[in-house]
Design a protein around this motif. Structure first.
Motif, PDB file in Angstrom:
ATOM      1  N   ARG A 118       3.012   2.901  12.022  1.00  0.00           N
ATOM      2  CA  ARG A 118       1.699   2.559  11.128  1.00  0.00           C
ATOM      3  C   ARG A 118       2.489   2.077   9.913  1.00  0.00           C
ATOM      4  O   ARG A 118       1.977   1.094   9.234  1.00  0.00           O
ATOM      5  N   ARG A 119       3.420   2.558   9.421  1.00  0.00           N
ATOM      6  CA  ARG A 119       4.045   2.355   8.088  1.00  0.00           C
ATOM      7  C   ARG A 119       4.613   1.036   8.179  1.00  0.00           C
ATOM      8  O   ARG A 119       4.762   0.274   7.311  1.00  0.00           O
ATOM      9  N   ALA A 156      11.282  -1.956   3.680  1.00  0.00           N
ATOM     10  CA  ALA A 156      10.509  -2.596   3.019  1.00  0.00           C
ATOM     11  C   ALA A 156      10.797  -4.031   2.650  1.00  0.00           C
ATOM     12  O   ALA A 156      10.304  -4.797   2.922  1.00  0.00           O
ATOM     13  N   ARG A 163       9.803   3.560  15.848  1.00  0.00           N
ATOM     14  CA  ARG A 163      10.077   4.651  16.386  1.00  0.00           C
ATOM     15  C   ARG A 163       9.534   5.706  15.405  1.00  0.00           C
ATOM     16  O   ARG A 163       8.764   6.540  15.724  1.00  0.00           O
ATOM     17  N   SER A 164      10.083   5.682  14.322  1.00  0.00           N
ATOM     18  CA  SER A 164       9.870   6.671  13.331  1.00  0.00           C
ATOM     19  C   SER A 164       8.224   6.621  12.747  1.00  0.00           C
ATOM     20  O   SER A 164       7.800   7.846  12.562  1.00  0.00           O
ATOM     21  N   ASN A 165       7.771   5.593  12.379  1.00  0.00           N
ATOM     22  CA  ASN A 165       6.418   5.567  11.851  1.00  0.00           C
ATOM     23  C   ASN A 165       5.878   4.088  11.955  1.00  0.00           C
ATOM     24  O   ASN A 165       6.222   3.238  11.218  1.00  0.00           O
ATOM     25  N   GLU A 223       7.205   6.324  -1.717  1.00  0.00           N
ATOM     26  CA  GLU A 223       6.043   5.745  -1.243  1.00  0.00           C
ATOM     27  C   GLU A 223       5.821   4.501  -2.213  1.00  0.00           C
ATOM     28  O   GLU A 223       5.774   3.517  -1.964  1.00  0.00           O
ATOM     29  N   SER A 251       3.727   8.991   4.221  1.00  0.00           N
ATOM     30  CA  SER A 251       3.966   8.266   5.346  1.00  0.00           C
ATOM     31  C   SER A 251       5.313   7.648   5.305  1.00  0.00           C
ATOM     32  O   SER A 251       5.358   6.334   5.175  1.00  0.00           O
ATOM     33  N   LEU A 252       6.328   8.116   5.582  1.00  0.00           N
ATOM     34  CA  LEU A 252       7.737   7.668   5.491  1.00  0.00           C
ATOM     35  C   LEU A 252       8.428   7.718   6.424  1.00  0.00           C
ATOM     36  O   LEU A 252       8.003   8.412   7.639  1.00  0.00           O
ATOM     37  N   PHE A 253       9.762   7.210   6.876  1.00  0.00           N
ATOM     38  CA  PHE A 253      10.665   7.157   7.804  1.00  0.00           C
ATOM     39  C   PHE A 253      11.417   8.516   7.712  1.00  0.00           C
ATOM     40  O   PHE A 253      12.485   8.413   7.136  1.00  0.00           O
ATOM     41  N   LEU A 254      10.998   9.708   8.198  1.00  0.00           N
ATOM     42  CA  LEU A 254      11.477  10.884   7.806  1.00  0.00           C
ATOM     43  C   LEU A 254      13.082  11.082   8.201  1.00  0.00           C
ATOM     44  O   LEU A 254      13.765  11.773   7.605  1.00  0.00           O
ATOM     45  N   ASP A 255      13.273  10.472   9.326  1.00  0.00           N
ATOM     46  CA  ASP A 255      14.656  10.675   9.709  1.00  0.00           C
ATOM     47  C   ASP A 255      15.697   9.804   9.310  1.00  0.00           C
ATOM     48  O   ASP A 255      16.898   9.789   9.651  1.00  0.00           O
ATOM     49  N   MET A 256      15.106   8.661   8.307  1.00  0.00           N
ATOM     50  CA  MET A 256      16.111   7.914   7.860  1.00  0.00           C
ATOM     51  C   MET A 256      16.299   8.336   6.297  1.00  0.00           C
ATOM     52  O   MET A 256      15.799   9.052   5.509  1.00  0.00           O
ATOM     53  N   GLY A 309      12.663   1.938  12.981  1.00  0.00           N
ATOM     54  CA  GLY A 309      11.350   2.129  11.896  1.00  0.00           C
ATOM     55  C   GLY A 309      10.270   2.345  13.049  1.00  0.00           C
ATOM     56  O   GLY A 309       9.464   3.379  12.481  1.00  0.00           O
ATOM     57  N   ARG A 330       0.596  -1.292   0.094  1.00  0.00           N
ATOM     58  CA  ARG A 330       0.147   0.026   0.078  1.00  0.00           C
ATOM     59  C   ARG A 330       0.878   1.413   0.103  1.00  0.00           C
ATOM     60  O   ARG A 330       1.925   1.113   0.510  1.00  0.00           O
ATOM     61  N   SER A 331       0.472   2.111  -1.066  1.00  0.00           N
ATOM     62  CA  SER A 331       1.213   3.506  -0.549  1.00  0.00           C
ATOM     63  C   SER A 331      -0.060   4.504  -0.040  1.00  0.00           C
ATOM     64  O   SER A 331      -1.141   4.275  -0.157  1.00  0.00           O
ATOM     65  N   PHE A 332       0.593   5.340   0.997  1.00  0.00           N
ATOM     66  CA  PHE A 332      -0.324   6.191   1.631  1.00  0.00           C
ATOM     67  C   PHE A 332      -0.492   7.715   0.974  1.00  0.00           C
ATOM     68  O   PHE A 332       0.276   8.127   0.053  1.00  0.00           O
ATOM     69  N   ALA A 351       2.285  -1.353   7.704  1.00  0.00           N
ATOM     70  CA  ALA A 351       2.031  -1.426   6.305  1.00  0.00           C
ATOM     71  C   ALA A 351       2.805  -2.246   5.262  1.00  0.00           C
ATOM     72  O   ALA A 351       2.607  -2.915   4.202  1.00  0.00           O
ATOM     73  N   ILE A 352       4.182  -2.025   5.712  1.00  0.00           N
ATOM     74  CA  ILE A 352       5.109  -2.781   4.790  1.00  0.00           C
ATOM     75  C   ILE A 352       5.528  -4.094   5.335  1.00  0.00           C
ATOM     76  O   ILE A 352       6.386  -4.747   4.786  1.00  0.00           O
ATOM     77  N   GLY A 353       4.664  -4.530   6.531  1.00  0.00           N
ATOM     78  CA  GLY A 353       4.707  -5.933   6.859  1.00  0.00           C
ATOM     79  C   GLY A 353       5.565  -6.268   7.994  1.00  0.00           C
ATOM     80  O   GLY A 353       5.971  -7.485   8.305  1.00  0.00           O
ATOM     81  N   PHE A 354       5.969  -5.470   8.890  1.00  0.00           N
ATOM     82  CA  PHE A 354       6.303  -5.802  10.110  1.00  0.00           C
ATOM     83  C   PHE A 354       5.322  -5.677  11.408  1.00  0.00           C
ATOM     84  O   PHE A 354       4.634  -4.771  11.771  1.00  0.00           O
ATOM     85  N   MET A 399       8.786   2.048  -2.012  1.00  0.00           N
ATOM     86  CA  MET A 399       8.383   0.945  -0.812  1.00  0.00           C
ATOM     87  C   MET A 399       7.418   0.063  -1.010  1.00  0.00           C
ATOM     88  O   MET A 399       7.699  -1.225  -0.698  1.00  0.00           O
ATOM     89  N   ALA A 400       6.332   0.338  -1.401  1.00  0.00           N
ATOM     90  CA  ALA A 400       5.311  -0.805  -1.893  1.00  0.00           C
ATOM     91  C   ALA A 400       5.975  -1.732  -2.840  1.00  0.00           C
ATOM     92  O   ALA A 400       5.822  -3.043  -2.582  1.00  0.00           O
TER      93      ALA A 400
END
Lengths: 395, 255, 315, 306
Positions: C199-200, B104, C195-197, B158, B90-95, C193, B84-86, C203-206, B161-162
């Motif tokens: 929900r995501r 992913a 910690r950062s998000n 996004e 909705s990403l890991f902004l600090d990475m 991951g 799914r894409s948001f 969604a990616i399967g964790f 990652m999907a």
């Protein structure tokens, strides 16, 4: 780069404290470490102890056996591990000859081991937990106060004398609180019809407990609430309408420090104590008069015990003629309690706790209309604590 | 018609008194690009929430590849191939970008109870991640921290990652939201490519894109699917035109 | 880990050098208190490092972390009281119990988020605190004096202050190294991951819960180890080490040094205790300076000291 | 039975006091999304102000009113100087910064008023017991706490549910952007809400001061309880805070009052005597943990709060 190195070594030097430089200066003075609570609400007690200790030193000209006296005060913040840390600092960094003070049983118990391991004299001028009076007694530990059980036992005796048949006991849920309630129960001949231990030190509202007391209708209520809790308890005791219905007996709940804030609430409420500010001996008169002149208030028993600690140490240093390595001479002298105690003469039991009188104190108004404590009667003479039997030390 | 990869039957969800989905039925055939359109508040977000498992439906069933997944938690839906894409990035902004996509990949490379080997030096994670980035045309952005990217690039990541989860079905929630025309056009081209390899459920506002890409379109209004059909059929469906009158002059309108 | 010659790396290197030389210094000036003080700093730094693992990397702000200091300490104290002095029994048991309790607390707490999580960990911390207060056999709130340190059958003499200090330092470095391996492994990426998000991540399967729980248990166990060391260091354990304000101190140490930074907690612990020492030397009312200082750090130095040294702002 | 009535009143009084403290906390939390540990400091400041002003004016009600105004002003000053800069920050930042404020306020109070604490003396008409049921006497003062707190709770409810400001407050709790869209001066609203929260905390503190006296650090333990209340109630919900506060107050009192007797039924008297105080200390935390495990966002999660 150079700068940071300097900073790092500065940090080290800082941690080392003043002791690093004065390690060899030992024999030129008597060094005393004084551990008590100087911050937070109970700093009132620590300050009273410090003031009295200072006054006693003034009275002997700040010299013992010809050596000048140096005192290092440390704040235990009423926390056992802080007390322990400060005690370690006094021993290892300041290299003191005596460690004195300790209001709280738990702080004293935490700090005990390093002091005794290093063979330094430890003089407790307040805390007197049963363990140290019993199996943990030590030749280098002395008390200038009392053992936790003694005072409530005296109150138990007094209630017997007053013909009290049933009593309700109330105290905080920590070791000294439990000791106190057990102490009363051990000498009281009537029936204990109820007992509550309250959360300490968090719980300051006693409404639920007072309601239970009201419902139980005892002949008497005994409480132990030291420090500020004593003020709060008396407040609520009066507001609940119990004053006049159920007479109150106390231990360490009303003293010179709490009295100004307890005010009229405290009038007529008896307590037991080994020292009261009006005891008619010369040392006490000088102490109380000078203290009042200097601090515009009556000293408390905490202060009196600290004042006595100076007398006790002084007697030892004088006996050793200033040679502080003569531990045996000093110990033998202290065992005689050969100094002018403000409570009058007393002896030491084999566990180095005083064998002493206990008095009944009452709250009255002095000549200036100020509330003060007054000796009414001697409840018990030459009282020794029970735990002495468990102490293996003989001399 | 080919077998349905995703089948939704009688899906109903209420929030208090508000009906968000009412008896939604939907078939996404294997290999097709199925678009869902509908006016604002039609219940698209609630529907995708139920498809991904973030919202539990009150009643109804969802099947994926023949398996009933109605009660399956979100991460397991991902494991069986739903990606799914948001809509709101909705990403890991600090990475970094590559870290994002590598995570992913990692999610589908067995469990993550591996405590010792540095994950950033594992080729098994980095190579597929790099490939996914290349696929969306962001191969050179791997070492940039995500927070420093532009909005359009966020949308690319996004999708990367999907893709990195090696899905059978892509659920794309308004991938073109907030994009400029040029970026949109690039994305349409990308989707056209992806369409050849993946089954895609596309939820999108951009009608031009939808009608250009979709094999079939379902129209969602007030929580109900009012019509499903080829773009040509939907374009002339009177009910759809009726529903969209308030919002747009005509479904075919450009823009 | 590139050993670049940045200001931050120089400071860390100097700090480590200083820690290595503390016993030498104590020997030269004949002052054992420095050694005691730094042993305490090193032990607390282990606790802070463990908190940083869940808080800095995992985003789980535990307001009850000091509980494990008490659990580890009490296991040593209770076993010693009951006559079991062997470190080979005491230590594994202490770690096991810390891990078990962390597991139960984590299992229940990690269902909640944000402030709810902060408060539920606080609640569990307080519950354990009151358990300590009610341990009548073991001194209740008076605490328990430990008359003999853990015995390692002659392999390690914990009563030797220098040996004990180096042992603690070794464990601290091991903890930091472990943290470094951990946070960069697959497991660490999953934790970061989450910690950062979170929900995501789903969604990616964790299935993030199990990774967060594992992380929570690891941190609790390491903090339990710090408790074991602390009890051996002070020869004493009491419920006071578990009070919520202690958990607050640990949080302050981590944030002061720099969250989510490897050496941050160590820097923070040194700075916290040094500040306390310096400020309380200046005035009895030192907290009137220390309080606003905390506020200023939050407002102007969000990455803590480590962040200032690195010259970058962290999220 | 009479015992039960009286214990119920004790619990109610304590619960209502907790509500006053929790109300400000949950408002600030719900609207500004700010965790304010220093709320307990305002409680303490209110107590000290009341003790000072009543002694100064010689008039109880006058002193109390002055203290309320003073606490409101202190609260607004704190908001303008410090809190304002914390909005939108991480909760951890809030915890840390306001923890710093606690230390600051404690030392400031010690510097100004000394370490010994202060008494708030009640006028004779409050310092009595009244007959509430035939044969049941209850402290007049505790009864007035119940009345005042109930009145404040009703007033708060009316303000939040019926007025324009209340609407803004409710809107803020569920939708932060909406207020700014309405063109309201958010800064002013926030300062006002924070000030009112401070005054409520001050009211709780000064009412408690007549029973417990004003002490340094008096706010910290009760603050933890107030947090427990808003967590159980669901953050941002005034109604939840009210119900949870009464609940916590009753549990605490009932636990202290009846737990020893209840435990005696199951345990030996000696075991009961040791277990009861420990268990009653833990009781509230236990209840909170259970509630959070079952309902991770409290009993009444406010709409829009996460």
């Amino acid at each position: 780069m150079r700068k940071t190195l300097v900073a790092a070594s500065a940090l080290l030097a800082l941690a080392a404290g003043p002791g690093a430089t004065s390690a060899l200066a030992q024999q030129k003075s008597v060094k005393i470490g004084f551990v008590s609570t100087f911050s937070g609400p109970t700093a009132v007690i620590g300050n009273d102890m410090r003031n009295s200790f200072d006054l006693a030193l003034d009275h002997i000209g700040r010299k013992m056996g010809g050596l000048p006296v140096e005192v290092i005060y440390e704040d235990d913040q009423q926390k056992p591990e802080v007390g322990l840390q400060k005690t370690q600092k006094l021993i290892e960094s300041d290299k003191v000859d005596f460690v004195v003070g300790y209001i709280w049983s738990n702080v004293l118990l935490a700090s005990l081991k390093p002091v005794l391991d290093s063979k330094i004299f430890l003089i407790s001028s307040n805390a007197g937990p049963s363990q140290i009076a019993g199996e943990l007694c030590n030749e280098n530990f002395f008390s200038t106060s009392w053992q936790n059980d003694q005072t409530p036992q005296a109150i138990g005796h007094y209630m017997n004398q007053k013909g009290v048949k049933t009593v309700y006991l109330l105290g905080p849920n920590y070791a000294a609180g439990k000791d106190m309630l057990a102490g009363v129960a051990s000498t009281f001949k009537g029936k204990v019809i109820g007992q509550d231990l309250t959360k300490w030190p968090d719980q300051l509202d006693f409404s639920a407990e007072l309601t239970k007391v009201k419902a139980a209708k005892p002949d008497a209520l005994f409480v132990f609430y030291p420090g500020a809790a004593g003020v709060q308890f008396l407040n609520q005791y009066v507001q609940s309408g119990l004053k006049g219905q159920v007479p109150l007996y106390t231990a360490f709940t009303i003293d010179s420090l709490s009295l100004p804030r307890q005010g009229e609430n405290a009038l007529g409420i008896p307590g037991a104590q080994h020292w009261v500010n009006d005891l008619p001996n010369a040392a006490n008169k000088k102490y109380v008069a000078d203290f009042k002149a200097k601090h515009k208030a009556y000293p408390s028993f905490y202060g009196a015990q600290s004042y006595d600690a100076v007398g006790l140490i002084n007697s030892a240093v004088v006996a050793a003629k200033g040679d502080l390595t003569k531990k045996d001479v000093m110990r033998a002298e202290m065992r005689k309690a050969n100094y002018q105690s403000v409570r009058g003469p007393y002896k030491y039991g084999n566990n180095h706790f005083p064998i002493q009188n206990f008095y009944l104190q009452d709250v009255v108004k002095d000549a200036d209309g100020k509330l003060t404590l007054k000796t009414v009667a001697t409840i018990i003479k030459d009282s020794q604590d029970e735990h002495a039997k468990k102490c293996k030390m003989k001399w | 018609m080919a077998d349905a990869l995703l089948r939704v039957a009688e899906l109903t969800k209420r929030f208090g008194g508000v009906i968000a989905s009412e008896g939604v039925a939907l078939d996404v055939a294997d290999g097709e690009l199925h678009a869902i359109i509908g006016p604002n508040g039609a219940g698209k977000t609630t529907l995708i929430g139920q498809l991904t498992g973030e919202i539990a439906p009150d009643s109804g069933r969802i099947y994926f590849a023949g398996q009933d997944i109605t009660a399956l938690p979100t991460h397991q839906r991902s494991a069986i191939g739903m990606a799914r894409s948001f809509q709101i990035t909705s990403l890991f902004l600090d990475m970094t970008v590559l870290d994002n996509v590598a995570l992913a990949v990692q999610a589908h490379a067995g469990h993550s109870f591996r405590f010792w080997t540095p994950a950033r030096s594992e080729r098994a994670l980095r190579a597929p991640a790099q490939a996914a980035l290349a696929r969306v045309g962001a191969a050179d952005r791997g070492n940039v921290v995500v927070a420093d990217l532009s909005h359009g690039e966020h949308r690319q990541i996004e999708i990367a990652m999907a893709l990195a989860t090696r899905p059978r079905l892509l659920l794309l929630d308004e991938p073109m939201a907030g994009m400029g025309p040029e970026e949109s056009a690039r994305l349409v081209n990308l989707l056209r490519e992806l369409k050849k390899e993946y089954t895609i459920l596309l939820i999108e506002h951009d009608m031009e894109a939808v009608f250009a890409l979709a094999d079939r379109i379902s129209v969602l209004v007030y929580g109900r699917v009012i019509a499903t059909g080829t773009p040509a059929a939907i374009r002339v469906n009177p009910e759809v035109i009726q529903a969209y009158l308030g919002e747009q002059q005509a479904v075919t309108g450009h823009g | 880990m590139m050993p670049a010659l940045s200001l931050r790396n120089i400071v860390v290197a100097l700090l480590l050098l200083m820690l290595l030389l503390v016993p030498v210094y104590a020997l030269v000036v004949g002052n054992n208190f420095v050694l005691s003080l730094f042993t305490r700093i090193v032990i607390l730094a282990i606790a802070a490092t463990s908190l940083n693992l869940i808080m800095g990397y995992g985003g789980m702000v535990s307001f009850g972390h000091a509980a494990y200091l008490g659990i580890g300490g009490y296991m040593v104290g209770i076993l010693a009281y009951e006559g079991i002095l062997s470190g080979f029994v005491q230590w594994p048991l202490a770690l096991l119990v810390s891990a078990l309790i962390a597991f139960v607390i984590g299992l229940l707490s990690l269902r909640t988020r944000g402030v709810y999580f902060i408060m539920i960990t606080l609640a569990f911390g307080q519950m354990i605190y009151y358990v300590g207060v009610s341990l009548n056999r073991y001194g209740a709130d008076d605490g328990l004096t430990i008359y003999r340190r853990s015995n390692f059958a002659g392999l390690l003499n914990l009563s030797n202050k220098t040996v004990f200090y180096y042992f603690c330092l070794l464990l601290l470095l091991a903890t930091i190294y472990l943290t470094w391996r951990l946070v960069n492994s697959r497991f660490g990426m999953a934790i970061r991951g989450a910690r950062s998000n979170d929900r995501r991540m789903h969604a990616i399967g964790f299935p993030t819960f199990r990774y967060r729980l594992t992380c929570f248990v690891i941190a609790g166990t390491i903090c339990g180890l710090a408790g074991v060391l602390l009890a051996n260091h002070t020869d004493f354990i009491s419920p006071a080490v578990m009070h919520w304000t202690r958990s607050g101190d640990l949080i302050v140490m981590v944030v002061l040094g720099g969250m989510g930074s490897l050496f941050g907690p160590l820097i923070g612990t040194v700075a916290f205790l040094a500040l306390e020492e310096v400020l309380s030397g200046i005035t009895e009312y030192w907290q009137i300076i220390f309080g606003p200082m905390l506020l200023a750090i939050v407002l102007f130095a969000r990455g803590g000291i480590d962040g200032l040294l690195a010259g970058i702002r962290r999220g | 039975m009479l015992l039960f009535v009286e214990q119920f009143l004790n619990g109610l009084q304590f619960g209502l006091l907790l509500f006053l403290l929790a109300a400000g906390l949950t408002l600030v939390f719900g609207i500004m999304d700010l965790v304010n540990l220093a709320h307990g400091s305002l409680y303490m400041v209110g107590a000290y102000f009341a003790a000072t002003f009543t002694a100064w004016t010689g008039h109880f009600v006058g002193g109390v009113l002055l203290a309320l105004v003073a606490t409101l002003l202190v609260g607004m000053a704190v908001e303008v100087i410090a809190m304002r800069r914390l909005y939108g920050r991480d909760h951890l930042d809030h915890v840390l910064a306001t923890f710093g404020l606690i230390l600051f306020f404690n030392e400031l109070v010690r510097l100004i008023w000394g370490p010994a604490g202060m008494n708030l003396t009640l006028p004779p008409w409050l310092n009595t017991a009244v007959e509430i049921l035939p044969g049941v006497y209850y402290s007049m003062y505790r009864l007035s706490i119940i009345v005042v707190a109930l009145a404040v709770a009703t007033g708060l409810y009316l303000i939040v549910m019926r007025t324009r400001i209340g609407m803004l407050i409710r809107a803020g709790a569920s939708n932060r952007e909406m207020i700014s869209a309405l063109g309201i001066n958010i800064k002013l609203l926030y300062t006002f809400v924070f000030g009112v929260g401070a005054a409520l905390a001050g009211l709780a503190g000064l009412m408690q001061a007549a029973i417990l006296t004003a002490q340094i650090g008096m706010g910290e333990n009760i603050l933890i309880l107030a947090f427990v209340v808003i967590i159980i109630g669901g953050i941002g919900s005034i109604r939840g805070a009210f119900i949870a506060a009464i609940f916590v107050g009753l549990i605490d009192t009932v636990g202290r009052a009846f737990l020893p007797d209840i435990l005696k039924l199951a345990l030996s008297p000696a075991a009961a005597a040791t277990a009861a105080p420990a268990l009653s200390s833990m009781l509230i935390y236990l209840v909170m943990a259970i509630i959070l495990v079952v309902r991770p966002a409290g009993l009444f999660p406010a709409p829009g709060s996460r």
